[in-house]
Scaffold this active site. Structure first.
Site, short mmCIF file in Angstrom:
data_model
loop_
_atom_site.label_atom_id
_atom_site.label_comp_id
_atom_site.label_asym_id
_atom_site.label_seq_id
_atom_site.Cartn_x
_atom_site.Cartn_y
_atom_site.Cartn_z
N PRO A 206 0.82 -1.21 0.00
CA PRO A 206 0.00 0.00 0.00
C PRO A 206 0.85 1.26 0.00
CG PRO A 206 0.02 -0.99 2.18
CD PRO A 206 0.72 -1.95 1.27
N ASP A 318 10.24 -1.55 -16.38
CA ASP A 318 8.81 -1.63 -16.05
C ASP A 318 8.12 -0.30 -16.34
OD1 ASP A 318 6.50 -2.90 -15.24
OD2 ASP A 318 6.78 -2.44 -13.11
#
Length: 479
Positions: A206, A318
């Site tokens: 998170p 990425d």
């Protein structure tokens, strides 16, 4: 008192034999009548005492009757004067004592006020000095606590087997900036990781919004307890990101280790990530033609920095819309270097047995052979450009067998304008957007040698006069 002088004159006193007594009496009378307010108490008392000592009158041994009569009259007058003088002297003495007492009281009160004022001023000064010393002591203690806390955290980092501190800490040559933030500070900044401050969640864990004591707004990426890739990514970002300094690269502020907790702290991006705009029907309208071009150009500049100008050279591996953050002015910043790789100056490519990345953005050579290079990032950039132009997710470009994508088909058919997002189709310059699509297709070619470098991409984006070669083959996507 003046009536006395009308009865007895100085000449009459001089005629008597008691000259000393007369003069003494006269002096007392004159003092009492003329200068009572100016005469000191002690002087008046001296005169009175002297008068009382000389009170006896000395006369001749054989005086005549006349002289006796005269002396008797003078003696009576003298006695009366003595009574008046002594009474007035006593009254004057009492009055002077009252006046002196009153003056003494006034002077005493004045000095008392002065003393009180000085005492208050002294207390204020002492209080200010104490406050200054206490504040300074608190700052010193706070600085000591922060230093001790940072040293403790650095010790914790050094004990972590996944982290090489020699690679993280600044050696003075690579420009790295890195801070260790205490767990208490992170907890306070995020309100104990409250749900209201949660921004989202990714593969690492998170992410929370927070505000440090100094007022700086931050984003805290907290390692999830069940995250398999968290520890390697945590280590990798600590190694790579502190060394990167560019306007289009998100800035890492520091990290936090507390027990099993692992957290990364970044500068806060108020507009979150690019995918929140591109793939939302309402928010995508906020990305007009100019903003989309600025975003594409900014990402290209960031990649060029990573590939060519940063020390060390970095391959991101990425690149995607979710890893492009937007600041308050919608300027793009490349983020998430968890799986990035550092290349040596003379290194062109590397091999790996573990394929990491995001479906749809992985280049063919990386997916099939585990080979990656700067051209792997160029491939991902080409896919991202097509997303920005069309507003569609990359997976929707391809058929189920991943052999042909929608962008290639539309381009081959001369219908490239059909790929343009409706929110910019009316305001954009169409031939420029078609040029973007063309550049994108050059970036996603299968052969790495056919793909342009990021330096070439920027030149083609900025200069419309540069001719573009035709794409050689159909692009592939793996995911």
């Amino acid at each position: 008192m003046n009536a006395i002088f009308n009865v007895v004159s100085m000449e009459e006193f001089k005629r008597i034999s008691t000259i000393e007594v007369a003069h003494t009496t006269w002096n007392i009378l004159q003092t009492v009548c003329e200068g009572t307010k100016a005469v000191k108490i002690n002087k008046l008392q001296q005169l009175t005492t002297k008068f009382e000592i000389d009170e006896s009158v000395v006369v001749d041994e054989n005086p005549s009757d006349r002289e006796l009569s005269k002396n008797a009259d003078l003696q009576e007058a003298y006695n009366k004067l003595c009574k008046v003088v002594v009474k007035d002297a006593m009254n004057v003495d009492i009055g002077l004592k009252k006046i002196a007492s009153l003056e003494l009281g006034i002077v005493t009160k004045k000095w008392i006020c002065v003393a009180i004022f000085k005492a208050i001023a002294l207390l204020v000064i002492v209080f200010c000095i104490l406050c200054y010393l206490l504040k300074r002591r608190a700052v010193v203690i706070q600085g000591s606590d922060e230093t001790n806390g940072e040293n403790g955290l650095l010790a914790s980092l050094s004990l972590d087997p996944s982290i090489n501190m020699n690679e993280i800490l600044n050696d003075g040559n690579d420009g790295a900036r890195f801070s260790v933030i205490s767990y208490t500070s992170v907890m306070a900044a995020t309100s104990n990781f409250s749900l209201e401050n949660k921004l989202g969640e990714g593969g690492f864990g998170p992410v929370y919004k927070g505000k440090l004591a100094g007022g700086q707004t931050i984003a805290v990426k907290r390692l999830g307890r069940n995250s398999r890739q968290g520890i390697p990514e945590f280590r990798n970002e600590l190694i790579v990101m502190p060394k990167l300094q560019h306007v289009n690269i998100v800035k890492i502020i520091g990290c936090c280790i507390h027990g099993e907790e692992r957290m990364l702290v970044y500068e806060y991006m108020p507009n979150k990530s690019l995918d929140c705009f591109l793939f939302d029907s309402k928010r995508s309208k906020l990305l007009d033609w100019k903003k989309r071009f600025n975003i594409i150009e900014g990402i290209a500049q960031g990649l060029l920095y990573l590939h060519k100008y940063s020390r060390p050279r970095v391959i991101h591996r990425d690149l995607k819309a979710g890893n492009i953050l937007l600041d308050k002015n919608m300027n793009p910043k490349i983020s998430d270097f968890g799986i990035a790789r550092i290349f040596k100056p003379d290194e062109l490519e590397a091999n790996t047995n573990v394929i990491v990345g995001t479906d749809g953005y992985i280049s063919p050579e990386y997916a099939m052979e585990g080979v990656f290079s700067i051209k792997s990032d160029v491939y991902s950039f080409g896919v991202l450009m097509l997303e920005i132009v069309s507003g569609r997710k990359n997976n929707s470009f391809y058929h189920v067998d991943h052999t042909l994508n929608l962008a290639w088909n539309l381009w081959q058919e001369g219908q490239g304008q059909e790929l343009i997002n409706p929110s910019i189709s009316d305001s954009c310059v169409q031939f420029k957007v078609l040029r973007w699509i063309h550049i994108s297709l050059l970036c996603i070619q299968n052969n790495t040698n056919d793909r342009p470098t990021m330096s070439d991409v920027l030149s083609m984006l900025r200069n419309d006069s540069i001719p573009l070669p035709l794409p050689k083959n159909q692009p592939f996507s793996f995911g």
